[in-house]
Enzyme design. Structure first.
Site, PDB file in Angstrom:
ATOM      1  N   SER A   1      34.169  55.335  29.052  1.00 56.33           N
ATOM      2  CA  SER A   1      33.820  56.943  28.986  1.00 56.33           C
ATOM      3  C   SER A   1      34.963  57.650  29.345  1.00 56.33           C
ATOM      4  CB  SER A   1      32.328  57.069  29.484  1.00 56.33           C
ATOM      5  OG  SER A   1      32.331  56.829  30.970  1.00 56.33           O
TER       6      SER A   1
ATOM      7  N   HIS B   1      29.735  62.108  34.506  1.00 58.55           N
ATOM      8  CA  HIS B   1      31.156  62.288  34.005  1.00 58.55           C
ATOM      9  C   HIS B   1      31.484  63.706  34.709  1.00 58.55           C
ATOM     10  CE1 HIS B   1      29.377  59.585  30.815  1.00 58.55           C
ATOM     11  NE2 HIS B   1      30.472  58.914  31.282  1.00 58.55           N
TER      12      HIS B   1
ATOM     13  N   ASP C   1      27.617  65.932  33.644  1.00 58.27           N
ATOM     14  CA  ASP C   1      26.247  65.715  33.073  1.00 58.27           C
ATOM     15  C   ASP C   1      25.511  64.392  34.164  1.00 58.27           C
ATOM     16  OD1 ASP C   1      27.926  63.184  32.907  1.00 58.27           O
ATOM     17  OD2 ASP C   1      27.540  63.033  30.691  1.00 58.27           O
TER      18      ASP C   1
END
Ligand code: NAG
Ligand code: NAG
Ligand code: NAG
Ligand code: NAG
Length: 391
Positions: free
Chosen positions: A38, A349, A346
């Site tokens: 990610s 991240h 979040d």
């Protein structure tokens, strides 16, 4: 039909590959080829999940609210390290490999960059992890799967073997960050550290064999990132924090988890030294994500992060604004007003603002080894100039 199969059927049906050579935008690299999770995914998991009818909160607003066109697909409010890197090199933002493939010319855009990174991906494959009782509910597109996609798609991107060697040799290859999720899943599930530590050499071996495989295929320049200081991440601080834990007095981060990340990074660097000895003509660049990010936790004011370094911008409340039942993107979570004053987006991240600082610390600053600037001085002149319009 699995995705790999779906893709393969489409590849087989392509007949003609129009070979148009991408022109170099600067003197250093003609394209970026990326693998990872990610931290680098620019839209692959979003495409995969729509193919598989999976729904993740991180593809809903407010994700992407500060992105160039507000689109989602990245695990942040805006751009990632890879986006800033592409801009700095004068290349288009790196498009996700997984996409609706209609015509052969779709592959032409990949000549200036192709991204195989998938959010949630691990270094170890799902059979190895499942045998250890580690379940990944997000994706099975591990590093090995991404490398298979790369090899299968190569003829459509660059033609025959010798042309593809040139393509790979002229590319900047981002090998990761990958491996963080191999540890995330068991750590967040509460497994004890002595059960997780034995994973580290296995993860490192997987990354190293990927690097060696790419060198065999002609890679000349690879950036291999280490892990971030995960002890500073709100989700970890929430799940793993307790009175018994030791906290770094200067940062407030969990010492045990940061030491674990450093252990991974040490093993990785030792192996990279060995590869450099075997391949002295290949540029193996270690990207020290750990120390590039640690600067922010040490000196938040210097970078303008005035709204706290350990608390997420978007989340469902609590000390670190992280609640696994009310994650960013869910109706029960809320988003802060000024994400650019926050380090964490979040709970897991970084914000675009933090990614920009980390990118600058790495690729304009001292936190790559060898220093990126010394290999590619032209890139610095262009940093921060103009946004790519090729999204
Ligand atoms: C998973 O990785 C292991 C170890 O590298 C390998 O032996 C096995 O063949 C892989 N499995 C799949 C399905 O790729
Ligand atoms: C991963 O593979 C397993 C089978 O090994 C499957 O049960 C699971 O649904 C897959 N997970 C995802 C997210 O695709
Ligand atoms: C590969 O393709 C190029 C044209 O793009 C051609 O000039 C070259 O001879 C080919 N090489 C081989 C080994 O087929
Ligand atoms: C986490 O979110 C859930 C769902 O909104 C809520 O019921 C719960 O009270 C929250 N927990 C904390 C510690 O805030």
């Amino acid at each position: 039909m699995s995705f790999a199969c779906f893709l393969w059927v489409i590849l087989q049906s392509l007949v003609v590959v129009v070979v148009v050579y991408a022109t170099a935008e600067n003197g250093c690299y003609k394209s970026i080829i990326s693998f990872g999770d990610s931290l680098a995914d620019t839209g692959n998991l979003k495409q995969l999940s729509s193919l598989h009818n999976l729904d993740f909160p991180f593809f809903r607003p407010p994700y992407g609210e500060n992105f160039l066109d507000q689109s989602t697909g990245r695990c942040s409010d805006g751009r990632l390290i890879i986006d800033f890197l592409a801009e700095g090199l004068g290349l288009p933002l790196v498009p996700p490999f997984v996409h609706e493939i209609d015509i052969a010319s779709d592959f032409v855009k990949f000549r200036q960059g192709v991204n195989y990174a998938v959010a949630g991906a691990t270094a170890l494959n799902s059979s190895v992890l499942e045998a250890m009782g580690i379940v990944n509910l997000v994706t099975n597109s591990s590093l090995g799967v991404q490398l298979d996609w790369f090899k299968e798609s190569l003829p459509y991107i660059c033609g025959n073997v010798s042309d593809c060697r040139k393509f790979i040799g002229g590319s900047l290859i981002l090998m990761g960050e990958i491996g963080g999720n191999d540890y995330n899943f068991p750590i967040l599930a509460g497994s004890p550290m002595d059960e997780i530590k034995p994973l580290v050499p296995l993860v490192i071996d997987t990354i190293i064999s990927a690097v060696n495989g790419l060198i065999e295929m002609g890679a000349q320049t690879l950036v291999v990132p280490g892990n971030f200081p995960v002890g500073c991440v709100p989700s970890y601080l929430t799940v793993c924090g307790s009175e018994k834990e030791e906290y770094d007095p200067t940062t407030g981060c969990l010492s045990r988890l940061n030491e674990f990340a450093e252990y991974h990074n040490e093993l990785l660097q030792n192996k990279l030294y060995q590869i450099r000895e075997v391949h002295p003509n290949v540029n193996i660049i270690y990207a020290d994500y750990y120390n590039a990010a640690l600067q922010i936790y040490r000196f938040p004011d210097k970078y303008g992060f005035t709204n706290g370094v350990l608390k997420a911008c978007c989340g469902g409340g609590g000390t670190f604004n992280y609640n696994s039942s009310a994650e960013c993107g869910m109706a029960s979570a809320s988003v802060c007003d000024q994400p650019d004053k926050y380090v964490n987006w979040d709970g897991l991240h970084f914000t675009e603002a933090a990614y920009r600082v980390i990118h600058n610390n790495l690729f304009q600053g001292p936190f790559t080894n060898p220093q990126f600037n010394s290999l590619c001085p032209a890139s610095t002149a262009q940093l921060g100039v103009g946004l790519s319009s090729s999204l």
